[in-house]
Each structure stands twice: as structure tokens, then as C-alpha cells.
Design an enzyme around this catalytic site. Sequence first.
Site, PDB file in Angstrom:
ATOM      1  N   CYS A  86     -15.535  -6.892 -38.494  1.00  0.00           N
ATOM      2  CA  CYS A  86     -15.734  -6.099 -37.279  1.00  0.00           C
ATOM      3  C   CYS A  86     -15.557  -4.598 -37.564  1.00  0.00           C
ATOM      4  CB  CYS A  86     -14.791  -6.615 -36.176  1.00  0.00           C
ATOM      5  SG  CYS A  86     -15.268  -6.068 -34.529  1.00  0.00           S
ATOM      6  N   HIS A 195     -15.250 -12.819 -36.260  1.00  0.00           N
ATOM      7  CA  HIS A 195     -13.860 -12.761 -36.724  1.00  0.00           C
ATOM      8  C   HIS A 195     -13.399 -14.083 -37.332  1.00  0.00           C
ATOM      9  CE1 HIS A 195     -12.467  -8.864 -35.034  1.00  0.00           C
ATOM     10  NE2 HIS A 195     -13.544  -9.031 -34.271  1.00  0.00           N
ATOM     11  N   GLU A 197     -10.866 -14.646 -39.080  1.00  0.00           N
ATOM     12  CA  GLU A 197      -9.396 -14.793 -39.020  1.00  0.00           C
ATOM     13  C   GLU A 197      -8.940 -15.422 -37.702  1.00  0.00           C
ATOM     14  OE1 GLU A 197     -10.989 -12.171 -38.216  1.00  0.00           O
ATOM     15  OE2 GLU A 197      -9.816 -10.731 -37.062  1.00  0.00           O
TER      16      GLU A 197
END
Lengths: 226, 90
Positions: A86, A195, A197
Amino acid sequence: MTWGVIVFPGSNDDRDTRRVLADVMGAKVRMLWHKDTDLKGVDAIVLPGGFSYGDYLRAGAIARISPVMEEVSRFANAGGPVLGICNGFQVLCEAGLLPGALIRNSGLRFVCRDEPIEVANTATAFTASCSGGEVLRIPVKHGCGCYVLEKNRLEELEGRGGVAFRYADTAPNGSVNNIAGVCNERGNVVGLMPHPEHAVDPALGLVDGRVLFESAADWAVNGVAA
Amino acid sequence: MDFVARVYVTPKKAILDPQGKAVASSLQALGYDGVDDVRLGRYIELQLSGVAGSKAAENRVDEMCRRLLANDVIEDYRFDIEEKLEEQRA
């Protein structure tokens, strides 16, 4: 394997990244401050999401002149695995480590939802453990994620397999060719808007992002994509 | 010598400008016909001091544009430079 997570003023996924790498995946993690001039011997680097320097001027424009970025460039040019997520993707583009740029979403709205993401190139540090065409379910959350590149450079990018990830459905942000993430020629530097994560810890529901970090662990050991 | 530089950064013609499009349709909604296109950019004013001359100021501003103020992947820039007169100085 030790991961380095860069912390810019305004990063906000740095601790999420540290948490999944350390607490869920059991890896060692060192947080690297944007003023650090030494990467402390880490084997792979994550530039996290957030709003570095308030995204003033352009997202990533000011972060990329941080002292730590000189070391990140050196690390990347030596073949070290670097993942920009991002805002981290925006920083890597501004730094010239990845081609293209990210502009305001074509719908002018912040988008926050889970998206099916297709792996378009498995010869990168962060996709080596994926199968080609595999679709991962990963959240996106951004207002400035429309990937753009001039036509001739886009053809060149597509020609060399520089697209690492594509939105499997219509891009939520207007990205050209549905591009969700790209890589450099060597495949060791990867940036993406989704994302991964946020899709590692089973407690949060999605786990498809884990394979990106596992791929890098293999890459760091073998030096090249499997 | 002291100069003021006015830098205009605009999205490249080939690059999508969603903000410009939104402004154009808002102007149309207000009844302004004939607004064919809107490109939304950025205006940056720089106060420069201790520069050798106008050519040096021009080179310096051009370098600043290339290195930070504009991103040549998506933006064009242009600028003008004006020497500050004695009475304009703070």
C-alpha cells in the site's frame, strides 16, 4: 530469518506487520526507523502501509528521501527481498525501485474490502511459493491505489512479466490492466496495494496473505525463486 | 539575488485525472456549459535567495521539480521565475 519493518512517521500497519511475522509466523523482526542508516543485518524488508509524512505532496514522495531509503535501495539493488504494501508500494514507485505511479482511485472513494487477487507472476521473491493464476483473498484499503503507467512503458512491463498481481474482478480503483502489484526485473522487489499482512492470522478470518511472506523466506535461503 | 519561482504541476495528458473529471461534472451541474475538460494540478511558490542569477535560479528550480516537486511518470511541470525587487523583500 530476520525481517526488517520500516517505520516512517505516519506508518500505521508497521505493528500489524510485526505482529503477524513475529507472533503468528514465528519469525524474528527488527523495526527500522526512517532515520536509520543501517539495516541491522535483516534478510528481508517490508515497507508498511499508512500515510508516511501525511502523504504530503504525493503519497510516498517525501518518505522516499528518508535516510533509510538509501540503504533500502542498496539492499534492493543487491537482490535483497523488499515488499512494499500500500503506502510502501507508493514509496517504492516514488523511489524508482518499481515502475509506475499510484494516483487517486478513479471513483474518488476510499475502498475497504476483501478482494480476490490473482498471482500473475510466480518468479518473484514474494510469489515463489504460489501457483500461477492462483487467486488469493486479501483486503484492500486505500484512496490512492489507481496504478498508472504510460502506454509504451506498460507494454514493456507486461512483456517482461512485471505484473505480479491482478485484481481478479474489476479493479476497485481503476488501475490500468487490473494491476494490483508489480515487481522489478529481478523479481526481488515487489509492491502491491492489497494488504497481505491483514490476511495471515486465522483469528481475523483470512489467511491467504501468508504465502507471500513464506515465499520470501525461501527466497532469502535460496537466493532465487524456486 | 532573490527570486520568486511559481511552479505549476499538472497531470499528464495521457494520465487519468479523476479529480479533474469530478470538478468538470460539478461545473456542468452548476449550469456551466462548454467546460470540455478540467485538469486539476498543484501550484507551488518558492522564495529563493542567494542565487547567482536568473539562469542559475532556473536550473535550480528545474532540478527541484525533477527530484521532488513533480513525478515525471504522471505529471508535467512548468514554472516562471521573477527577480524580487528591493521593496518586495521582507
